[in-house]
Design a protein around this motif. Sequence first.
Motif, mmCIF file in Angstrom:
data_model
loop_
_atom_site.group_PDB
_atom_site.id
_atom_site.type_symbol
_atom_site.label_atom_id
_atom_site.label_comp_id
_atom_site.label_asym_id
_atom_site.label_seq_id
_atom_site.Cartn_x
_atom_site.Cartn_y
_atom_site.Cartn_z
ATOM 1 N N GLU A 279 36.771 52.948 47.429
ATOM 2 C CA GLU A 279 36.555 53.206 46.011
ATOM 3 C C GLU A 279 35.860 52.048 45.304
ATOM 4 O O GLU A 279 35.181 52.260 44.299
ATOM 5 C CB GLU A 279 37.885 53.519 45.322
ATOM 6 N N THR B 268 45.132 54.495 38.721
ATOM 7 C CA THR B 268 44.038 55.385 39.116
ATOM 8 C C THR B 268 43.936 55.464 40.630
ATOM 9 O O THR B 268 43.794 56.555 41.214
ATOM 10 C CB THR B 268 42.711 54.888 38.520
ATOM 11 N N ILE C 165 44.367 58.704 43.329
ATOM 12 C CA ILE C 165 43.417 59.022 44.397
ATOM 13 C C ILE C 165 44.114 58.970 45.749
ATOM 14 O O ILE C 165 43.959 59.871 46.592
ATOM 15 C CB ILE C 165 42.236 58.040 44.349
ATOM 16 N N HIS D 71 44.249 64.239 43.204
ATOM 17 C CA HIS D 71 42.909 64.464 42.672
ATOM 18 C C HIS D 71 41.959 63.424 43.270
ATOM 19 O O HIS D 71 42.336 62.251 43.406
ATOM 20 C CB HIS D 71 42.879 64.338 41.144
ATOM 21 N N PRO D 72 40.728 63.820 43.578
ATOM 22 C CA PRO D 72 39.741 62.836 44.024
ATOM 23 C C PRO D 72 39.192 62.059 42.832
ATOM 24 O O PRO D 72 39.339 62.479 41.673
ATOM 25 C CB PRO D 72 38.655 63.703 44.670
ATOM 26 N N ARG D 73 38.541 60.973 43.119
ATOM 27 C CA ARG D 73 37.965 60.160 42.049
ATOM 28 C C ARG D 73 36.980 60.953 41.199
ATOM 29 O O ARG D 73 36.893 60.757 39.980
ATOM 30 C CB ARG D 73 37.276 58.938 42.652
#
Length: 434
Positions: free
Chosen positions: A82, A189, A193, A198-200
Motif C-alpha cells: 500500500e 485504514t 484493508i 474493503h480494498p483500498r
Amino acid sequence: MRTRLPLFLLLAGCATPVAPAASALQAVPHSATPAAADAARPAQASVAPPTASGDMIFDAWASDFQGRALAAGIDPAVFRREMAGLTPDPRIAALDSRQPEFSKPIGDYLKGVVTADRVTIGQRRRADVAEFGAIESRYGVPRDILIGIWALESGYGSIQGDNDVLRSLATLAAQGRRRAWAEGEMIATLRIIQSGEHPRSRLKGSWAGAMGQTQFIPSTYLATAVDQDGDGRRDIWGSRADALASAANLLAKAGWTRGQGWAREVTVPAGFDFGLTEGPRETPAWWADKGVRPADGRPWSAADQAAKAQLVAPAGAGGPLFLLLPNHFVLRQYNNSLAYSLGVGLLADRLGGGAGVVRPWPAETPLSLVDRMTAQRALAALGFDPGAPDGVVGMGTRRALREWQKARGLTADGYLSGDMVRRLRDEAAAKPAR
C-alpha cells in the motif's frame, strides 16, 4: 466525519492508539559474550524504504512511520504494497494550511443549512429508507436527526469525496501539524484493508480522511460502523441503511438519551444576565425562575424537564437563544461545532414539521481573519486572556469577551460583532504604554 470547522477534527479523539513497539532484544544473561548476544537477537523482517516519491520530507517520514505501523500489527506485506509509489497530494497540503479569510456569520450558515429544498429532499428520504424503524428501535436516535446528519455530511450521499484516504492521511501525517492523529488514522485504514472487508480502492473520502455517506474517519469506522442491511459488509459508501445505522450507533455510544429532545429556542426577560450563556447546566425549571421561557410557548416534555440544559446566544443577545439539552452535546461528539450541531437539530425539527426559529437571525457582517485576531490581541492587552491569537473565536475568546463586556457595562453575551472589534481595538490603542 467531516470537520467543518470542519468535520474530521471532532473525531480526531477517536483515533486508534498505536501500540508500543515490542523490544527487539530478548533477555540475555549478563555473562553472555557479544557473539552469543547477537545470536540471541530475533531475526528482523527486512523492510525496504516504503516509497520514493522524490519529496525528501515525505519519504523520510514514510521510512520512520513504517516501524510504528508494523509495531501496531500491520502486516509487512500489506504495508509495502500500500505504501509503494505513494506520493504526497499537494492539494491537501494547501487545504490543511488554509485559514478562511472571512468567517461566515452563524445565522448565514444556518439559513444556508435549513433550506426548503433540503427539507423537501429529507422528507422524501424518510420514506425511502425502510430500515429507519429498526434503526430507531435499536439505537433510540430519531430518524430526523440521522437525516440531518446525512444531509450535512454528504448531501444525502451525493457528495462523499473521491480522495484516496490513505494518500490524504499520509500527506497530513508527513506535514507534521497533526501527525499523531493522521498516523493513527492511517493505521486504522491499513487495518481495514488488511481485514479484507474493503480494498483500498473503496476507501474514498474527503481531503481529511472522512469516508462515506456519513463521513466516518477510519478509526470511527472500525469502532462503530455496522452492517444494517445484513449483506456481510459494513458499507457506509453504497448502503444507506449501513451508513445511517452506523451514525445512530455512534450517537448511541456517545450517550444519546432516548426520548429527549436536543434543544429548545427560548426567550429571556429585559435586563437578563447574559453572562450566564455557555455557563451552568440546569433544569428548565431553574431557568424558568430566571425568566427563560420556550419561544414557541409550548410546555416542556416530561423527559426534557428532567434534563439539564445550557443557555447559548449563537448570534448574540439580538438573535435566537437556545437551551441546549444533553443530546445536543452528543451531536457535538459527531462534529464539535456549535453551528454544525444547531444545523443538524434545526433541520431535524423542520423535517418533523416544526416551523423554524421564532426570532429571526440578525443581519451580520462577516469578520475577517485580521478582525478576529485584532480582537483577541486587544483582549489580551486589556487583561482578558482569550488564549493564542489564532483567529478562531472559540470558548476562550468568548469567555474573555464576556468578562470584558461585563466590566465595561455592556451586554455580556460573548458575541464578537464588528462593533465589538472596533471598541476593543480603540480601547487597546488608547491604553498607555508601560
